[in-house]
Design a protein around this motif. Structure first.
Motif, PDB file in Angstrom:
ATOM      1  N   ARG A  93       0.222 -22.496  17.119  1.00  0.00           N
ATOM      2  CA  ARG A  93       1.097 -22.217  18.267  1.00  0.00           C
ATOM      3  C   ARG A  93       0.766 -20.898  18.954  1.00  0.00           C
ATOM      4  N   SER A  94       0.061 -20.014  18.282  1.00  0.00           N
ATOM      5  CA  SER A  94      -0.242 -18.700  18.843  1.00  0.00           C
ATOM      6  C   SER A  94      -1.077 -18.831  20.119  1.00  0.00           C
ATOM      7  N   GLU A  95      -0.547 -18.347  21.232  1.00  0.00           N
ATOM      8  CA  GLU A  95      -1.269 -18.446  22.503  1.00  0.00           C
ATOM      9  C   GLU A  95      -2.581 -17.657  22.446  1.00  0.00           C
ATOM     10  N   PHE A  96      -2.549 -16.505  21.815  1.00  0.00           N
ATOM     11  CA  PHE A  96      -3.762 -15.698  21.717  1.00  0.00           C
ATOM     12  C   PHE A  96      -4.836 -16.436  20.924  1.00  0.00           C
ATOM     13  N   LEU A  97      -4.453 -17.024  19.785  1.00  0.00           N
ATOM     14  CA  LEU A  97      -5.447 -17.713  18.961  1.00  0.00           C
ATOM     15  C   LEU A  97      -5.934 -18.993  19.618  1.00  0.00           C
ATOM     16  N   GLN A  98      -5.095 -19.642  20.426  1.00  0.00           N
ATOM     17  CA  GLN A  98      -5.549 -20.813  21.180  1.00  0.00           C
ATOM     18  C   GLN A  98      -6.648 -20.413  22.157  1.00  0.00           C
ATOM     19  N   LEU A  99      -6.426 -19.302  22.875  1.00  0.00           N
ATOM     20  CA  LEU A  99      -7.441 -18.814  23.809  1.00  0.00           C
ATOM     21  C   LEU A  99      -8.688 -18.381  23.054  1.00  0.00           C
ATOM     22  N   PHE A 100      -8.498 -17.693  21.925  1.00  0.00           N
ATOM     23  CA  PHE A 100      -9.619 -17.223  21.119  1.00  0.00           C
ATOM     24  C   PHE A 100     -10.494 -18.390  20.671  1.00  0.00           C
ATOM     25  N   ARG A 101      -9.858 -19.447  20.153  1.00  0.00           N
ATOM     26  CA  ARG A 101     -10.617 -20.607  19.671  1.00  0.00           C
ATOM     27  C   ARG A 101     -11.379 -21.276  20.806  1.00  0.00           C
ATOM     28  N   ARG A 102     -10.747 -21.339  21.961  1.00  0.00           N
ATOM     29  CA  ARG A 102     -11.402 -21.990  23.094  1.00  0.00           C
ATOM     30  C   ARG A 102     -12.616 -21.188  23.560  1.00  0.00           C
ATOM     31  N   LEU A 103     -12.454 -19.878  23.701  1.00  0.00           N
ATOM     32  CA  LEU A 103     -13.544 -19.041  24.189  1.00  0.00           C
ATOM     33  C   LEU A 103     -14.696 -18.949  23.201  1.00  0.00           C
ATOM     34  N   LEU A 104     -14.430 -19.243  21.936  1.00  0.00           N
ATOM     35  CA  LEU A 104     -15.496 -19.173  20.943  1.00  0.00           C
ATOM     36  C   LEU A 104     -16.595 -20.200  21.184  1.00  0.00           C
ATOM     37  N   PHE A 105     -16.333 -21.198  22.012  1.00  0.00           N
ATOM     38  CA  PHE A 105     -17.346 -22.213  22.301  1.00  0.00           C
ATOM     39  C   PHE A 105     -18.159 -21.871  23.549  1.00  0.00           C
ATOM     40  N   SER A 106     -17.934 -20.672  24.110  1.00  0.00           N
ATOM     41  CA  SER A 106     -18.614 -20.297  25.348  1.00  0.00           C
ATOM     42  C   SER A 106     -20.123 -20.184  25.179  1.00  0.00           C
ATOM     43  N   ARG A 107     -20.593 -19.924  23.948  1.00  0.00           N
ATOM     44  CA  ARG A 107     -22.041 -19.820  23.718  1.00  0.00           C
ATOM     45  C   ARG A 107     -22.632 -21.135  23.204  1.00  0.00           C
ATOM     46  N   ILE A 108     -21.812 -21.938  22.548  1.00  0.00           N
ATOM     47  CA  ILE A 108     -22.320 -23.166  21.937  1.00  0.00           C
ATOM     48  C   ILE A 108     -22.542 -24.263  22.970  1.00  0.00           C
ATOM     49  N   VAL A 109     -21.546 -24.505  23.830  1.00  0.00           N
ATOM     50  CA  VAL A 109     -21.598 -25.653  24.740  1.00  0.00           C
ATOM     51  C   VAL A 109     -22.799 -25.580  25.684  1.00  0.00           C
ATOM     52  N   PRO A 110     -23.068 -24.441  26.366  1.00  0.00           N
ATOM     53  CA  PRO A 110     -24.251 -24.412  27.231  1.00  0.00           C
ATOM     54  C   PRO A 110     -25.557 -24.531  26.460  1.00  0.00           C
ATOM     55  N   CYS A 111     -25.589 -24.057  25.203  1.00  0.00           N
ATOM     56  CA  CYS A 111     -26.814 -24.161  24.407  1.00  0.00           C
ATOM     57  C   CYS A 111     -27.076 -25.608  24.013  1.00  0.00           C
ATOM     58  N   VAL A 112     -26.023 -26.308  23.574  1.00  0.00           N
ATOM     59  CA  VAL A 112     -26.166 -27.720  23.205  1.00  0.00           C
ATOM     60  C   VAL A 112     -26.663 -28.534  24.407  1.00  0.00           C
ATOM     61  N   LYS A 113     -26.103 -28.256  25.566  1.00  0.00           N
ATOM     62  CA  LYS A 113     -26.530 -28.958  26.780  1.00  0.00           C
ATOM     63  C   LYS A 113     -27.979 -28.632  27.112  1.00  0.00           C
ATOM     64  N   ASP A 114     -28.370 -27.378  26.941  1.00  0.00           N
ATOM     65  CA  ASP A 114     -29.711 -26.922  27.293  1.00  0.00           C
ATOM     66  C   ASP A 114     -30.788 -27.570  26.430  1.00  0.00           C
ATOM     67  N   ILE A 115     -30.494 -27.802  25.145  1.00  0.00           N
ATOM     68  CA  ILE A 115     -31.528 -28.360  24.261  1.00  0.00           C
ATOM     69  C   ILE A 115     -31.613 -29.882  24.360  1.00  0.00           C
ATOM     70  N   GLY A 116     -30.741 -30.497  25.166  1.00  0.00           N
ATOM     71  CA  GLY A 116     -30.866 -31.934  25.420  1.00  0.00           C
ATOM     72  C   GLY A 116     -29.933 -32.822  24.631  1.00  0.00           C
ATOM     73  N   LEU A 117     -28.897 -32.241  24.008  1.00  0.00           N
ATOM     74  CA  LEU A 117     -27.891 -33.042  23.310  1.00  0.00           C
ATOM     75  C   LEU A 117     -26.655 -33.102  24.209  1.00  0.00           C
ATOM     76  N   TRP A 118     -26.537 -34.151  25.003  1.00  0.00           N
ATOM     77  CA  TRP A 118     -25.457 -34.195  25.983  1.00  0.00           C
ATOM     78  C   TRP A 118     -25.022 -35.645  26.239  1.00  0.00           C
ATOM     79  N   GLY A 119     -24.946 -36.426  25.146  1.00  0.00           N
ATOM     80  CA  GLY A 119     -24.520 -37.812  25.260  1.00  0.00           C
ATOM     81  C   GLY A 119     -23.042 -37.933  25.572  1.00  0.00           C
ATOM     82  N   ARG A 120     -22.633 -39.156  25.887  1.00  0.00           N
ATOM     83  CA  ARG A 120     -21.254 -39.393  26.325  1.00  0.00           C
ATOM     84  C   ARG A 120     -20.238 -39.021  25.251  1.00  0.00           C
ATOM     85  N   ARG A 121     -20.518 -39.384  23.998  1.00  0.00           N
ATOM     86  CA  ARG A 121     -19.550 -39.095  22.941  1.00  0.00           C
ATOM     87  C   ARG A 121     -19.416 -37.583  22.705  1.00  0.00           C
ATOM     88  N   LEU A 122     -20.519 -36.845  22.785  1.00  0.00           N
ATOM     89  CA  LEU A 122     -20.462 -35.400  22.625  1.00  0.00           C
ATOM     90  C   LEU A 122     -19.670 -34.775  23.776  1.00  0.00           C
TER      91      LEU A 122
END
Length: 367
Positions: free
Chosen positions: A282-311
């Motif tokens: 329920r912590s608003e701060f931790l919700q934002l923290f968890r979301r922002l933690l993917f800021s480096r992963i998502v563009p990297c996954v897309k860049d290396i060519g893993l970007w299927g519909r299920r992902l």
């Protein structure tokens, strides 16, 4: 002081043994390689540094507020539990949270060191072996630094989180040579970079800021290495092979999202696990923290060519799909610039202090 004397919880057996699988690959071609990777290898050599000297360990740290954590960042803030706490108990909570965060960084760096060594052993290309050897040294330095910070400045260590341990185990048990890249370079390192960056940019304390900035300067190279190697390799895989790796990424991302609750901390303050999970969720701060933690992963996954519909759908469910459009190269260059700026500021300050000492000595001699 032995680490076992400062663990907040019993870490269990002092050795965690993960059975090794896969082949060790030798390559007899020593004078051929990708220019980009060889340039990164040269940079890795040029940028080696000594954690005992580059970091100012004389800086004082309040163990009950190691990071300058604001009250509203605490999962208990605004609850009856928080209202019943006195100032010392709230300080103790800050200490436990900082210990938990930096302990996961410490354990993750040991995992990164082992994965980098595994890449040296299993990757078929000599240029990748060269670079991974420099990364193994980087990760050893990071583990050394985080361990020293926890022992000397915080005085408390937490065991490895179950979900982080599960992801490390899955990464190391897989016999395919590219999986240590995917599990460590992309997922765990990507998550760590985002977490490091959030704390680096918000902490009011100079020592943890130094540590995080200098570690991130190294990590920027590591993620670049993983992107280069996997982007080239994944172009050769079949759709079925790519889907297998996307499933690994999906499972790993859910594991990491769920690991970022710090429930262990709240349990140590007498809060039942179910309630601790609910408070963290329920912590608003931790919700934002968890979301922002993917800021480096998502563009990297897309860049290396893993970007299927299920992902992509998994990232929609997590609320992070739009992060795939972030400029990863810009983020990495900013990480390097921040570390270099800290060095310049420190050297300028030390030079001013030396000049002042000489001036005072000259003045004293003429009086």
């Amino acid at each position: 002081m032995p680490t076992y004397d400062v663990y907040a919880d019993d870490p269990g057996d002092p050795l965690w043994q993960v059975p090794a699988t896969g082949a060790a690959r030798f390559n007899w071609e020593y004078d051929d390689g990708r220019a980009r990777l060889l340039a990164l290898y040269q940079k890795g050599k040029d940028k080696q540094w000594d954690g005992q000297r580059r970091i100012d360990w004389e800086l004082e740290v309040d163990p009950y507020d190691p990071l300058g954590t604001p009250e509203d960042a605490m999962a208990l803030y605004g609850t009856p539990h928080w209202d019943r706490m006195n100032d010392r108990e709230r300080g103790d909570l800050r200490r436990h949270y900082a210990s938990w965060q930096f302990s996961q960084f410490l354990h993750g760096e040991q995992g990164a060191m082992i994965c980098a060594a595994r890449i040296v052993e299993s990757v078929p290309d000599m240029d990748a072996k060269f670079y991974s050897a420099t990364q193994t040294m980087d990760e050893a330095r990071h583990a050394e630094i985080y361990g020293r910070f926890l022992h000397e400045k915080v005085g408390m260590v937490y065991p490895i989180n179950d979900n982080l341990q599960a992801l490390l185990g899955d990464t190391l048990r897989d016999s395919r040579w590219d999986m240590p890249y995917l599990g460590m370079q992309v997922l765990i390192e990507g998550l760590a970079l985002a977490a490091f960056g959030m704390i680096r940019d918000t902490t009011t304390k100079p020592l943890p800021r130094q540590i995080l900035a200098y570690v991130m300067q190294d990590e920027a190279r590591h993620v670049a290495f993983g992107r280069m190697a996997l982007r080239d390799y994944y172009k050769q895989l079949t759709d079925a092979e790519l889907r297998e790796r996307e499933e690994f990424v999906i499972e790993g991302c859910y594991l990491m999202r769920d690991r970022l609750r710090g429930v262990e901390v709240l349990e140590n303050f007498g809060i039942p696990k179910a309630e601790a999970e609910e408070l963290s969720e329920r912590s608003e701060f931790l919700q934002l923290f968890r979301r922002l933690l993917f800021s480096r992963i998502v563009p990297c996954v897309k860049d290396i060519g893993l970007w299927g519909r299920r992902l992509q759908q998994a990232y929609v469910d997590m609320g992070v799909l739009e992060m795939g459009d972030q400029n990863l190269d810009l983020l990495m260059s900013q990480d390097e610039e921040i570390a270099e700026r800290l060095d310049a500021e420190r050297f300028a300050r030390e030079e001013r202090e030396r000049v002042a000492e000489v001036t005072d000595a000259v003045r004293a001699g003429t009086d």
